[in-house]
Design a protein around this motif. Structure first.
Motif, PDB file in Angstrom:
ATOM      1  N   ALA A 109      40.036  25.277  33.171  1.00 14.32           N
ATOM      2  CA  ALA A 109      41.341  25.919  33.297  1.00 14.32           C
ATOM      3  C   ALA A 109      41.136  27.357  33.740  1.00 14.32           C
ATOM      4  O   ALA A 109      40.072  27.950  33.532  1.00 14.32           O
ATOM      5  CB  ALA A 109      42.089  25.884  31.967  1.00 14.32           C
ATOM      6  N   VAL A 110      42.176  27.915  34.335  1.00 12.42           N
ATOM      7  CA  VAL A 110      42.241  29.363  34.529  1.00 12.42           C
ATOM      8  C   VAL A 110      42.823  29.945  33.249  1.00 12.42           C
ATOM      9  O   VAL A 110      43.868  29.493  32.774  1.00 12.42           O
ATOM     10  CB  VAL A 110      43.095  29.728  35.748  1.00 12.42           C
ATOM     11  CG1 VAL A 110      43.385  31.233  35.776  1.00 12.42           C
ATOM     12  CG2 VAL A 110      42.389  29.308  37.034  1.00 12.42           C
ATOM     13  N   ILE A 111      42.151  30.933  32.682  1.00 11.34           N
ATOM     14  CA  ILE A 111      42.574  31.516  31.406  1.00 11.34           C
ATOM     15  C   ILE A 111      42.971  32.972  31.646  1.00 11.34           C
ATOM     16  O   ILE A 111      42.180  33.750  32.180  1.00 11.34           O
ATOM     17  CB  ILE A 111      41.452  31.422  30.360  1.00 11.34           C
ATOM     18  CG1 ILE A 111      41.034  29.957  30.174  1.00 11.34           C
ATOM     19  CG2 ILE A 111      41.905  32.020  29.031  1.00 11.34           C
ATOM     20  CD1 ILE A 111      39.868  29.766  29.236  1.00 11.34           C
ATOM     21  N   GLY A 112      44.192  33.301  31.274  1.00 13.02           N
ATOM     22  CA  GLY A 112      44.688  34.659  31.448  1.00 13.02           C
ATOM     23  C   GLY A 112      45.039  35.292  30.123  1.00 13.02           C
ATOM     24  O   GLY A 112      45.511  34.616  29.203  1.00 13.02           O
ATOM     25  N   GLY A 113      44.830  36.578  30.018  1.00 16.21           N
ATOM     26  CA  GLY A 113      45.174  37.297  28.802  1.00 16.21           C
ATOM     27  C   GLY A 113      45.733  38.664  29.113  1.00 16.21           C
ATOM     28  O   GLY A 113      45.176  39.379  29.952  1.00 16.21           O
ATOM     29  N   ALA A 134      36.523  27.503  30.790  1.00 15.46           N
ATOM     30  CA  ALA A 134      36.999  28.554  31.700  1.00 15.46           C
ATOM     31  C   ALA A 134      36.436  28.360  33.105  1.00 15.46           C
ATOM     32  O   ALA A 134      35.232  28.444  33.322  1.00 15.46           O
ATOM     33  CB  ALA A 134      36.612  29.925  31.165  1.00 15.46           C
ATOM     34  N   ALA A 135      37.337  28.108  34.054  1.00 12.27           N
ATOM     35  CA  ALA A 135      36.935  28.092  35.461  1.00 12.27           C
ATOM     36  C   ALA A 135      36.987  29.503  36.028  1.00 12.27           C
ATOM     37  O   ALA A 135      36.157  29.889  36.857  1.00 12.27           O
ATOM     38  CB  ALA A 135      37.864  27.186  36.258  1.00 12.27           C
ATOM     39  N   ALA A 136      37.977  30.272  35.594  1.00 12.65           N
ATOM     40  CA  ALA A 136      38.146  31.657  36.018  1.00 12.65           C
ATOM     41  C   ALA A 136      39.048  32.343  35.004  1.00 12.65           C
ATOM     42  O   ALA A 136      39.763  31.686  34.244  1.00 12.65           O
ATOM     43  CB  ALA A 136      38.744  31.748  37.420  1.00 12.65           C
ATOM     44  N   VAL A 137      39.010  33.662  34.999  1.00 12.52           N
ATOM     45  CA  VAL A 137      39.746  34.463  34.017  1.00 12.52           C
ATOM     46  C   VAL A 137      40.539  35.541  34.732  1.00 12.52           C
ATOM     47  O   VAL A 137      40.092  36.103  35.737  1.00 12.52           O
ATOM     48  CB  VAL A 137      38.764  35.094  32.998  1.00 12.52           C
ATOM     49  CG1 VAL A 137      39.400  36.267  32.241  1.00 12.52           C
ATOM     50  CG2 VAL A 137      38.261  34.043  32.009  1.00 12.52           C
ATOM     51  N   LEU A 138      41.729  35.836  34.188  1.00 14.71           N
ATOM     52  CA  LEU A 138      42.512  36.989  34.626  1.00 14.71           C
ATOM     53  C   LEU A 138      42.752  37.896  33.423  1.00 14.71           C
ATOM     54  O   LEU A 138      43.337  37.468  32.425  1.00 14.71           O
ATOM     55  CB  LEU A 138      43.849  36.559  35.219  1.00 14.71           C
ATOM     56  CG  LEU A 138      44.765  37.711  35.675  1.00 14.71           C
ATOM     57  CD1 LEU A 138      44.103  38.529  36.778  1.00 14.71           C
ATOM     58  CD2 LEU A 138      46.122  37.184  36.132  1.00 14.71           C
ATOM     59  N   LEU A 139      42.294  39.132  33.510  1.00 10.49           N
ATOM     60  CA  LEU A 139      42.517  40.136  32.475  1.00 10.49           C
ATOM     61  C   LEU A 139      43.633  41.069  32.943  1.00 10.49           C
ATOM     62  O   LEU A 139      43.500  41.737  33.970  1.00 10.49           O
ATOM     63  CB  LEU A 139      41.239  40.938  32.222  1.00 10.49           C
ATOM     64  CG  LEU A 139      40.008  40.152  31.750  1.00 10.49           C
ATOM     65  CD1 LEU A 139      38.807  41.076  31.623  1.00 10.49           C
ATOM     66  CD2 LEU A 139      40.288  39.450  30.427  1.00 10.49           C
ATOM     67  N   CYS A 140      44.739  41.101  32.192  1.00 11.92           N
ATOM     68  CA  CYS A 140      45.899  41.913  32.552  1.00 11.92           C
ATOM     69  C   CYS A 140      46.044  43.095  31.603  1.00 11.92           C
ATOM     70  O   CYS A 140      46.153  42.896  30.383  1.00 11.92           O
ATOM     71  CB  CYS A 140      47.181  41.084  32.466  1.00 11.92           C
ATOM     72  SG  CYS A 140      47.243  39.611  33.466  1.00 11.92           S
ATOM     73  N   SER A 141      46.030  44.300  32.130  1.00 14.60           N
ATOM     74  CA  SER A 141      46.414  45.487  31.358  1.00 14.60           C
ATOM     75  C   SER A 141      45.738  45.516  29.999  1.00 14.60           C
ATOM     76  O   SER A 141      46.389  45.501  28.955  1.00 14.60           O
ATOM     77  CB  SER A 141      47.937  45.523  31.181  1.00 14.60           C
ATOM     78  OG  SER A 141      48.585  45.394  32.415  1.00 14.60           O
ATOM     79  N   THR A 142      44.438  45.604  29.990  1.00 14.39           N
ATOM     80  CA  THR A 142      43.698  45.523  28.746  1.00 14.39           C
ATOM     81  C   THR A 142      42.575  46.545  28.725  1.00 14.39           C
ATOM     82  O   THR A 142      42.290  47.211  29.722  1.00 14.39           O
ATOM     83  CB  THR A 142      43.161  44.090  28.543  1.00 14.39           C
ATOM     84  OG1 THR A 142      42.680  43.937  27.221  1.00 14.39           O
ATOM     85  CG2 THR A 142      42.057  43.740  29.533  1.00 14.39           C
ATOM     86  N   GLY A 143      41.941  46.672  27.568  1.00 12.25           N
ATOM     87  CA  GLY A 143      40.805  47.569  27.403  1.00 12.25           C
ATOM     88  C   GLY A 143      39.821  46.946  26.447  1.00 12.25           C
ATOM     89  O   GLY A 143      40.149  45.998  25.724  1.00 12.25           O
ATOM     90  N   SER A 144      38.618  47.481  26.407  1.00 15.87           N
ATOM     91  CA  SER A 144      37.586  46.906  25.552  1.00 15.87           C
ATOM     92  C   SER A 144      37.162  47.820  24.412  1.00 15.87           C
ATOM     93  O   SER A 144      36.518  47.353  23.460  1.00 15.87           O
ATOM     94  CB  SER A 144      36.356  46.531  26.385  1.00 15.87           C
ATOM     95  OG  SER A 144      35.834  47.655  27.065  1.00 15.87           O
ATOM     96  N   SER A 145      37.501  49.093  24.469  1.00 18.68           N
ATOM     97  CA  SER A 145      37.114  50.032  23.404  1.00 18.68           C
ATOM     98  C   SER A 145      37.846  51.354  23.620  1.00 18.68           C
ATOM     99  O   SER A 145      38.512  51.556  24.638  1.00 18.68           O
ATOM    100  CB  SER A 145      35.596  50.257  23.403  1.00 18.68           C
ATOM    101  OG  SER A 145      35.188  50.895  24.609  1.00 18.68           O
TER     102      SER A 145
END
Length: 341
Positions: A109-113, A134-145
């Motif tokens: 699946a394409v997984i978006g968050g 996960a075939a591919a990922v979309l990261l929307c408006s996010t941060g890691s730290s």
């Protein structure tokens, strides 16, 4: 269609609703939209939001995709959890449970968050469930730290005072009260671009104000101390990033930093003038990126996703997988409800 009609439109009707049990027993509310056998897109919403945050994407994609959305624990229809039940590990557990319950073994699946949903994917980067599905990922408006240190919601110069004030906002548990012109203006300033359409501001305000205050504060504490930099470097799946240049909660620098270190990065799409709530503020851009990922990484004729590819007419998606639990199509009939252990 008038703004009022658009704002008050009923949410999309799911094909199926289910309750998934996470690793610690937490119950997660899940909706499946679209037809079995269509390419799968799984979407995780952000802090203080719910499945309703993805309504625009569901309405567009469900015609020729199978769209899975779920309420993060303590949000929407997913019940609150005991103290200590909010953590990045719990986010990863919940995503793995949703993937296992809604996808066939080995199905991609394409997984978006969005925002905390993107952090969910980062937290799950090393998990077998994510790597399986996960075939591919979309990261929307996010941060890691470093969210409190880099947020610009508090309009003052960067430094320890601003960081402390931002932490206070994240940890606040005071009721937000009803949606009013003043609260809409505050939410728009903090989370959306200056040019955001009034009906989209209203949509975001109603979703955010519906979040229980205890869940908001508990997850705000997790975000205040977030450190998922290692998860970004372990996200070994094709990953695209999209973010607004006017984002105050997770400023565009976060997206640029993530895009720069992803092992299999597909680049960063910067949305000029858009704020933090990109799936609602700029739904066409987010949906187009999801479709692009499906077309590139879930080609027709591969495994459980064989019935269609992005852009195929919805009438071509009548095929079903072995073990399907409903034959309803998106937007019609009554959703089947079930519980998955």
């Amino acid at each position: 269609m008038s703004r009022l009609l658009r704002r008050d439109a009923a949410p999309p009707d799911p094909t199926r609703e289910l309750t998934v049990r996470s690793a610690d027993g937490a119950r997660i509310h899940v909706e499946v939209h679209g037809k079995d056998g269509a390419p799968a897109v799984v979407l995780a919403h952000g802090w203080t939001c719910s499945t309703r945050f993805w309504d625009a994407q569901i309405r567009d994609l469900a015609a020729d995709h199978r769209v899975v959305v779920y309420d993060q624990r303590g949000h929407g229809a997913s019940p609150a959890v005991a103290p200590g039940g909010c953590s990045t590990d719990a986010l990863a557990d919940d995503l793995e449970a949703v993937l296992a319950a809604t996808l066939e073994p080995g199905e991609k699946a394409v997984i978006g968050g969005h925002s905390m949903g993107g952090m969910t994917i980062m937290a799950a980067a090393r998990r077998a469930g994510l790597r399986e599905h996960a075939a591919a990922v979309l990261l929307c408006s996010t941060g890691s730290s470093r969210l409190p240190a880099e947020s610009t919601v508090v309009p003052m110069r960067a430094g320890s005072v601003r960081t402390r004030m931002t932490r206070g906002i994240l940890l606040a548990s005071a009721p937000l009260g009803p949606v009013t012109p003043i609260t809409r203006r505050v939410l728009k300033y903090a989370t959306m671009g200056a040019g955001s359409a009034p009906e989209r501001v209203e949509t975001c305000a109603r979703i955010v104000h519906a979040c229980p205050r205890k869940a908001r504060a508990a997850w705000g504490r997790v975000l205040a101390d977030l450190d998922l930099d290692a998860g970004v470097r372990e996200l070994r799946v094709p990953t695209a990033v999209i973010a607004g240049t006017a984002d105050r909660l997770t400023p565009i620098g976060h997206a640029r930093s993530i895009a720069a270190v992803l092992p299999d990065g597909l680049g960063l799409t910067e949305l000029t003038g858009q704020g933090h709530m990109t799936p609602v503020e700029a739904p066409e851009a987010v949906t187009a990126k999801l479709r692009e990922l499906v077309a590139a990484y879930l080609p027709a004729g591969t495994g459980a996703n064989a019935s269609t590819s992005a852009g195929t007419d919805a009438n071509a998606n009548a095929g079903t997988n072995a073990g399907t639990k409903t034959d309803s199509s998106a937007g019609t009939g009554t959703a089947e409800k079930e519980e998955v252990a």
